[in-house]
Motif scaffolding. Structure first.
Motif, short mmCIF file in Angstrom:
data_model
loop_
_atom_site.label_atom_id
_atom_site.label_comp_id
_atom_site.label_asym_id
_atom_site.label_seq_id
_atom_site.Cartn_x
_atom_site.Cartn_y
_atom_site.Cartn_z
N ILE A 7 -0.66 -3.60 -0.81
CA ILE A 7 -0.80 -4.33 -2.07
C ILE A 7 -1.09 -3.30 -3.14
O ILE A 7 -2.09 -2.58 -3.07
N VAL A 9 -2.22 -2.40 -6.74
CA VAL A 9 -3.02 -2.98 -7.83
C VAL A 9 -3.02 -2.00 -8.99
O VAL A 9 -3.31 -0.82 -8.81
N ARG A 29 -11.31 -9.88 -10.27
CA ARG A 29 -9.93 -10.05 -9.80
C ARG A 29 -9.68 -9.23 -8.54
O ARG A 29 -9.04 -9.70 -7.59
N ILE A 33 -8.56 -10.52 -4.75
CA ILE A 33 -7.42 -9.96 -3.99
C ILE A 33 -7.87 -9.52 -2.60
O ILE A 33 -7.18 -9.76 -1.61
N PRO A 37 -6.14 -11.74 0.75
CA PRO A 37 -4.94 -10.90 0.70
C PRO A 37 -3.66 -11.67 1.01
O PRO A 37 -2.59 -11.29 0.54
N ASN A 39 -2.63 -14.27 -0.23
CA ASN A 39 -2.04 -14.78 -1.47
C ASN A 39 -1.20 -13.73 -2.18
O ASN A 39 -0.46 -14.06 -3.12
N SER A 40 -1.30 -12.49 -1.75
CA SER A 40 -0.59 -11.40 -2.42
C SER A 40 0.55 -10.82 -1.60
O SER A 40 1.20 -9.87 -2.04
N VAL A 43 4.17 -9.63 -3.01
CA VAL A 43 4.09 -9.30 -4.43
C VAL A 43 4.24 -7.80 -4.57
O VAL A 43 3.56 -7.04 -3.89
N ILE A 46 0.36 -5.96 -8.56
CA ILE A 46 -0.56 -6.91 -9.19
C ILE A 46 -1.26 -6.19 -10.33
O ILE A 46 -1.86 -5.13 -10.13
N SER A 50 -5.95 -10.52 -14.50
CA SER A 50 -4.83 -11.42 -14.78
C SER A 50 -5.35 -12.69 -15.41
O SER A 50 -6.38 -13.21 -15.01
N CYS A 53 -6.07 -15.49 -13.01
CA CYS A 53 -7.13 -15.32 -12.02
C CYS A 53 -8.04 -16.53 -12.01
O CYS A 53 -8.53 -16.97 -13.06
#
Length: 68
Positions: A7, A9, A29, A33, A37, A39-40, A43, A46, A50, A53
């Motif tokens: 991920i 960031v 945020r 994350i 994790p 949910n990401s 992606v 990120i 955000s 968020c």
């Protein structure tokens, strides 16, 4: 077979890191994350903080040492 995901960031506006509220929003945020994790997954990148968020307005309680 275990699968590993990366991920990426990115802090949206590095120049604003001197602003305490901005740092707190980034930290909140990032915590979201890390805690969720799944949910990401998928992606590419990120940007934090955000506006989407769920805990963007998160404020640390006074007894907790804040991010400074």
């Amino acid at each position: 077979m275990a699968r590993f995901y990366v991920i990426v960031v990115t802090i949206g506006t590095v120049g604003r890191l001197s602003n305490r509220e901005y740092r707190e929003r980034c930290a909140a945020r990032l915590a979201e994350i890390i805690m969720y994790p799944e949910n990401s997954i998928g992606v590419g990148r990120i940007f934090i903080p955000s506006c989407f968020c769920a805990i963007a307005s998160f404020r640390l309680p006074p007894h907790v040492v804040s991010v400074t």
